[in-house]
Design a protein around this motif. Structure first.
Motif, mmCIF file in Angstrom:
data_model
loop_
_atom_site.group_PDB
_atom_site.id
_atom_site.type_symbol
_atom_site.label_atom_id
_atom_site.label_comp_id
_atom_site.label_asym_id
_atom_site.label_seq_id
_atom_site.Cartn_x
_atom_site.Cartn_y
_atom_site.Cartn_z
ATOM 1 N N GLY A 292 7.379 22.119 -12.635
ATOM 2 C CA GLY A 292 6.499 23.159 -11.846
ATOM 3 C C GLY A 292 7.411 23.099 -10.352
ATOM 4 O O GLY A 292 6.580 23.584 -9.453
ATOM 5 N N TRP A 293 8.475 22.583 -10.115
ATOM 6 C CA TRP A 293 8.795 22.640 -8.899
ATOM 7 C C TRP A 293 9.906 23.854 -8.668
ATOM 8 O O TRP A 293 10.710 24.037 -9.308
ATOM 9 C CB TRP A 293 9.800 20.994 -8.758
ATOM 10 N N ASP A 294 9.498 24.429 -7.567
ATOM 11 C CA ASP A 294 10.598 25.508 -7.227
ATOM 12 C C ASP A 294 11.662 25.475 -6.550
ATOM 13 O O ASP A 294 12.682 26.164 -6.622
ATOM 14 C CB ASP A 294 9.611 26.619 -6.570
ATOM 15 N N SER A 295 11.683 24.276 -5.817
ATOM 16 C CA SER A 295 12.895 24.147 -4.816
ATOM 17 C C SER A 295 13.739 23.019 -5.415
ATOM 18 O O SER A 295 12.908 22.003 -5.470
ATOM 19 C CB SER A 295 12.303 23.766 -3.390
ATOM 20 N N VAL A 296 15.101 23.221 -5.180
ATOM 21 C CA VAL A 296 15.867 22.199 -5.544
ATOM 22 C C VAL A 296 15.959 20.914 -4.486
ATOM 23 O O VAL A 296 16.457 19.856 -4.597
ATOM 24 C CB VAL A 296 17.335 22.505 -5.671
ATOM 25 N N HIS A 297 15.358 21.436 -3.497
ATOM 26 C CA HIS A 297 15.416 20.511 -2.180
ATOM 27 C C HIS A 297 13.955 19.569 -2.373
ATOM 28 O O HIS A 297 13.953 18.472 -1.578
ATOM 29 C CB HIS A 297 15.427 21.033 -0.917
ATOM 30 N N LYS A 298 13.229 19.812 -3.180
ATOM 31 C CA LYS A 298 12.005 18.897 -3.432
ATOM 32 C C LYS A 298 12.085 17.315 -3.600
ATOM 33 O O LYS A 298 11.651 16.597 -3.129
ATOM 34 C CB LYS A 298 10.977 19.472 -4.329
ATOM 35 N N GLU A 299 12.780 17.235 -4.711
ATOM 36 C CA GLU A 299 13.297 15.985 -5.012
ATOM 37 C C GLU A 299 14.003 15.042 -4.065
ATOM 38 O O GLU A 299 13.448 14.056 -3.585
ATOM 39 C CB GLU A 299 13.859 15.687 -6.470
ATOM 40 N N PRO A 300 15.191 15.441 -3.523
ATOM 41 C CA PRO A 300 15.773 14.661 -2.419
ATOM 42 C C PRO A 300 14.742 14.765 -1.124
ATOM 43 O O PRO A 300 15.055 13.522 -0.674
ATOM 44 C CB PRO A 300 16.958 15.667 -2.084
ATOM 45 N N LEU A 301 13.912 15.758 -0.786
ATOM 46 C CA LEU A 301 13.129 15.545 0.309
ATOM 47 C C LEU A 301 12.097 14.397 0.009
ATOM 48 O O LEU A 301 11.902 13.482 1.100
ATOM 49 C CB LEU A 301 12.579 16.843 0.531
ATOM 50 N N ALA B 263 0.836 -1.319 0.114
ATOM 51 C CA ALA B 263 -0.070 0.028 -0.068
ATOM 52 C C ALA B 263 0.935 1.286 0.010
ATOM 53 O O ALA B 263 0.582 2.062 -0.703
ATOM 54 C CB ALA B 263 -0.955 -0.042 1.259
ATOM 55 N N PHE B 264 1.895 1.223 0.782
ATOM 56 C CA PHE B 264 2.730 2.584 0.963
ATOM 57 C C PHE B 264 3.346 2.827 -0.310
ATOM 58 O O PHE B 264 3.188 3.782 -1.179
ATOM 59 C CB PHE B 264 3.844 2.408 2.210
ATOM 60 N N PRO B 265 4.175 2.168 -0.953
ATOM 61 C CA PRO B 265 4.933 2.212 -2.183
ATOM 62 C C PRO B 265 3.931 2.492 -3.174
ATOM 63 O O PRO B 265 4.379 3.431 -4.311
ATOM 64 C CB PRO B 265 5.912 0.969 -2.419
ATOM 65 N N LEU B 266 2.968 2.026 -3.305
ATOM 66 C CA LEU B 266 1.985 2.154 -4.332
ATOM 67 C C LEU B 266 1.194 3.461 -4.493
ATOM 68 O O LEU B 266 1.232 4.020 -5.464
ATOM 69 C CB LEU B 266 0.850 0.866 -4.546
ATOM 70 N N ASN B 267 0.827 3.748 -3.458
ATOM 71 C CA ASN B 267 -0.021 4.894 -2.835
ATOM 72 C C ASN B 267 1.147 6.269 -3.107
ATOM 73 O O ASN B 267 0.790 7.249 -3.628
ATOM 74 C CB ASN B 267 -0.397 5.180 -1.653
ATOM 75 N N GLU B 268 2.366 5.942 -2.696
ATOM 76 C CA GLU B 268 3.345 6.996 -2.949
ATOM 77 C C GLU B 268 3.506 7.152 -4.242
ATOM 78 O O GLU B 268 3.980 8.367 -5.014
ATOM 79 C CB GLU B 268 4.699 6.533 -2.310
ATOM 80 N N ARG B 269 3.619 6.176 -5.421
ATOM 81 C CA ARG B 269 3.795 6.536 -6.832
ATOM 82 C C ARG B 269 2.793 7.085 -7.431
ATOM 83 O O ARG B 269 2.593 7.926 -8.061
ATOM 84 C CB ARG B 269 3.993 4.978 -7.411
ATOM 85 N N ARG B 270 1.446 6.799 -6.815
ATOM 86 C CA ARG B 270 0.153 7.472 -7.576
ATOM 87 C C ARG B 270 0.334 9.075 -6.941
ATOM 88 O O ARG B 270 -0.061 9.749 -8.063
ATOM 89 C CB ARG B 270 -0.689 6.742 -6.821
ATOM 90 N N LEU B 271 0.671 9.151 -5.876
ATOM 91 C CA LEU B 271 0.774 10.711 -5.527
ATOM 92 C C LEU B 271 1.744 11.313 -6.230
ATOM 93 O O LEU B 271 1.471 12.431 -6.469
ATOM 94 C CB LEU B 271 1.051 10.812 -3.866
ATOM 95 N N ARG B 272 2.961 10.687 -6.278
ATOM 96 C CA ARG B 272 4.202 11.588 -7.314
ATOM 97 C C ARG B 272 3.834 11.718 -8.639
ATOM 98 O O ARG B 272 4.230 12.872 -9.157
ATOM 99 C CB ARG B 272 5.467 10.752 -6.703
ATOM 100 N N ALA B 273 2.986 11.214 -9.111
ATOM 101 C CA ALA B 273 2.925 10.930 -10.393
ATOM 102 C C ALA B 273 1.856 12.349 -10.761
ATOM 103 O O ALA B 273 1.991 12.903 -11.852
ATOM 104 C CB ALA B 273 1.970 9.734 -10.775
ATOM 105 N N LYS B 274 1.237 12.497 -9.722
ATOM 106 C CA LYS B 274 0.459 13.668 -10.078
ATOM 107 C C LYS B 274 1.153 15.188 -10.036
ATOM 108 O O LYS B 274 0.712 16.098 -10.473
ATOM 109 C CB LYS B 274 -0.726 13.837 -8.651
ATOM 110 N N GLU B 275 2.276 14.927 -9.567
ATOM 111 C CA GLU B 275 3.371 16.028 -9.414
ATOM 112 C C GLU B 275 4.222 16.319 -10.666
ATOM 113 O O GLU B 275 5.297 17.144 -10.785
ATOM 114 C CB GLU B 275 4.084 16.283 -8.074
ATOM 115 N N LYS B 276 4.109 15.193 -11.638
ATOM 116 C CA LYS B 276 5.139 15.096 -12.449
ATOM 117 C C LYS B 276 4.594 15.408 -13.970
ATOM 118 O O LYS B 276 3.485 15.764 -14.090
ATOM 119 C CB LYS B 276 5.732 13.870 -12.572
ATOM 120 N N LEU B 277 5.384 15.388 -15.144
ATOM 121 C CA LEU B 277 4.793 15.705 -16.314
ATOM 122 C C LEU B 277 3.982 14.642 -16.792
ATOM 123 O O LEU B 277 3.940 13.508 -16.199
ATOM 124 C CB LEU B 277 6.039 15.877 -17.373
ATOM 125 N N PRO B 278 3.213 14.817 -18.012
ATOM 126 C CA PRO B 278 2.415 13.664 -18.456
ATOM 127 C C PRO B 278 3.525 12.606 -19.058
ATOM 128 O O PRO B 278 4.530 12.674 -18.964
ATOM 129 C CB PRO B 278 1.847 14.324 -19.942
#
Length: 597
Positions: A248-257, A137-152
């Motif tokens: 659309g990410w403003d901070s360079v820390h977003k990905e490592p966080l 559940a955790f890794p699958l839900n994580e993928r789904r949520l992160r996909a919303k923040e990425k490009l098509p």
């Protein structure tokens, strides 16, 4: 434990023949076939309309997990080949093949993410509540949520494809540059040619003249290669910044966080508490300078031993010592370490041609790990060995979990390794037999705290500021040197008399493409493990199972939730961080007390 121990690892038990291995070629071929099958299955996949309509999704998830294991195994094998012999050109070619397969796999998962996004929220939550998806559940839900923040999906796939020869290619260029480097030094009246790893070990030589000479030659060598390194670093950063802009990410820390599954608030509080406690570590640096007869320490003095002569610890003695100390806390850790030593999971031989540094890498398909380092008999080498064995034990206790839940973040990965260091260092200090030994061991502990609080802080400050400059265009070698020295002065509270301007070039971590900002996770892990260690001291061996339970959860929780569940602490508040830092402060004070006369 059987001795003498062999100091070279056994890779043939995994894939015989090294970079010419036919078995490995066949393994890569199998991955490619499975990847093609995965792509076809995903293309035919329709979003489930109900929890009962998940047969196809289940088949895809199972296959994706199997491929993930194989890709990790393949990447680890190539990584080991390249590290043991930096001149192995075939290994570089194999690495390119693995990266291509990894990009194809990432593209397939990107397509899967788009299907997951189309699943109705209520249906999605119901699917995750049932097996086999509940365990994922955790890794699958994580993928789904992160996909919303990425490009098509098609654009993310394009970025992954371009990264193989662009983004990752610059990292490969850096590796090539380092593989060709040698450090020409004069030792014992003779000119010697040292690899980067061998020269690095000489920077902590007990003889200051040796350190100073090697540091000078080190600087000359890196200055000569600085233009190539600057090209690689600038283009790596440029790729990341452009990708972040389009997402659309403003901070360079977003990905490592995100990768480290932690909040910006936690990171900010951690650094704030560290900065508030640096005073005593500055006093430690000042005291060490006085003991060495210096006005101020130079960069190459920070990790130097205080004594002009020091005891060399044999590899066998180091192994026995580590096993004994692990056993005081966890018999399971001790048994695992014995297995790693006796089955040649460790490459420790001091020889030319090896890559500098140390690492632990997993072969999850074979349920094995491999540790790489160059062992020269120093206390720091013993600490590194314990550190990497901690990594290996972490993977070991997760081997039976679903592959998607084995991928823990960098910061908690460093928890297990640093925890292992603390066990060895603290036990050694408590069992010191005389003043000189106690001082040496205590200083080694404080040195490591300085590394986490100051050295790594300098890396974080440098990288953050470099990315801001990079947004405006290419950053020159001269400016990179300036930014690095400025960061070091701030991180060390200007306690040193000479700094390392080319540290941005010589530190491999700045060029790793799989994990950006490969720095603050070490400090997080050090302090998080210190908090865990304090709990372990209270509970003794009874804490072993709790510790293993925490490690097993590291791939399926945000770190704030992990800390709350297993330690009952809030990482966004300063209290936990202060309690963890207090252990290091006590060590620094003990050093000052011991050297006050």
């Amino acid at each position: 434990m059987h001795t003498p121990l062999v100091q070279t690892w056994d890779l043939d038990v995994l894939f015989p023949g090294g970079s010419e291995s036919d078995a490995f070629k066949s393994y890569l071929s199998d991955i490619e076939k499975q990847g093609n099958t995965l792509q076809q299955l995903i293309l035919r996949l329709k979003p489930p309309k109900s929890p009962a309509d998940t047969t196809s999704l289940q088949e895809i998830v199972e296959l994706a997990q199997n491929i993930a294991l194989k890709l990790r195994q393949a990447a680890s094998f190539v990584h080991c080949l390249s590290a043991q012999d930096m001149h192995d050109k075939k290994a570089v070619q194999l690495g390119g093949k693995v990266k291509t397969l990894s990009a194809q796999y990432a593209n397939a998962l990107t397509q899967l993410d788009q299907v997951l996004l189309q699943i109705d929220e209520e249906v999605w939550q119901s699917i995750l509540s049932r097996e086999p998806f509940a365990a994922l559940a955790f890794p699958l839900n994580e993928r789904r949520l992160r996909a919303k923040e990425k490009l098509p999906a098609e654009l993310e796939a394009l970025a992954n494809d371009l990264a193989v020869n662009g983004y990752h290619g610059w990292s490969d260029l850096y590796d090539t540059v380092v593989s060709k480097m040698t450090i020409q030094v004069e030792m014992d009246g003779e000119q010697k040619e040292l690899s980067v790893g061998q020269a690095f070990n000489k920077l902590s030589d007990p003889n200051r003249q040796v350190r100073q000479h090697v540091f000078q030659k080190w600087q000359e060598a890196w200055a000569e290669s600085a233009d190539f390194c600057a090209d690689a670093l600038n283009h790596l950063a440029g790729f990341r910044l452009n990708l972040y802009k389009h997402r659309g990410w403003d901070s360079v820390h977003k990905e490592p966080l995100d990768i480290n599954r932690m909040s910006a608030e936690t990171l900010q509080v951690m650094w704030q508490v560290i900065e508030q406690n640096k005073g005593i570590f500055v006093r430690y640096l000042e005291r060490k300078a006085k003991l060495l007869g210096l006005k101020k320490l130079s960069w190459y003095d920070v990790e130097a031993p205080l004594e002009q002569t020091h005891r060399t610890i044999s590899y066998d003695d180091a192994a026995q010592f580590i096993v004994e100390q692990f056993n005081r806390f966890s018999p399971k850790m001790a048994d695992f370490a014995v297995h790693a030593f006796e089955n040649r999971w460790i490459e420790a031989e001091d020889r030319p041609g090896k890559r500098p540094g140390g690492f632990c890498t997993s072969f999850p398909d074979s349920k094995q790990t491999r540790i790489f380092m160059t062992y020269a008999g120093t206390a720091g080498n013993v600490a590194t060995l314990a550190h990497e064995l901690g990594h290996a034990f972490h993977q070991h206790v997760m081997n039976d979990l679903p592959p998607l839940t084995q991928r823990y973040a960098m910061n908690v990965a460093e928890t297990a390794s640093t925890f292992a260091e603390l066990i060895v260092a603290d036990a050694a200090l408590k069992h010191a037999v005389d003043h000189r030994e106690k001082l040496a061991l205590l200083e080694d502990k404080v040195q490591r705290a300085v590394a986490f609080f100051m050295n790594i802080h300098a890396r974080f400050l440098f990288e953050t500021r470099f990315y801001e400059k990079r947004k405006q265009g290419i950053v020159s070698v001269e400016r990179l040197n300036e930014i690095m020295v400025e960061a070091q002065k701030e991180a060390y509270c200007d306690a040193l008399g000479e700094y390392e301007p080319h540290f941005w070039a010589s530190k491999l971590h700045f060029y790793i493409t799989t994990v950006p900002f490969y720095n603050f996770p070490y400090t997080f892990g050090y302090l998080f493990s210190a908090g865990i260690y304090a709990r372990a001291l209270e509970e003794g061996r009874g804490f072993e199972e709790n510790y293993i339970a925490l490690l097993r959860d590291t791939g399926r929780m945000q770190v704030e939730d992990l800390a709350q569940k297993h330690l009952g602490v809030d990482l966004t508040k300063p209290d936990f961080w202060q309690s963890a830092i207090n252990l290091a402060v006590q060590d620094a004070q003990a050093f000052l007390d011991l050297t006050s006369t």
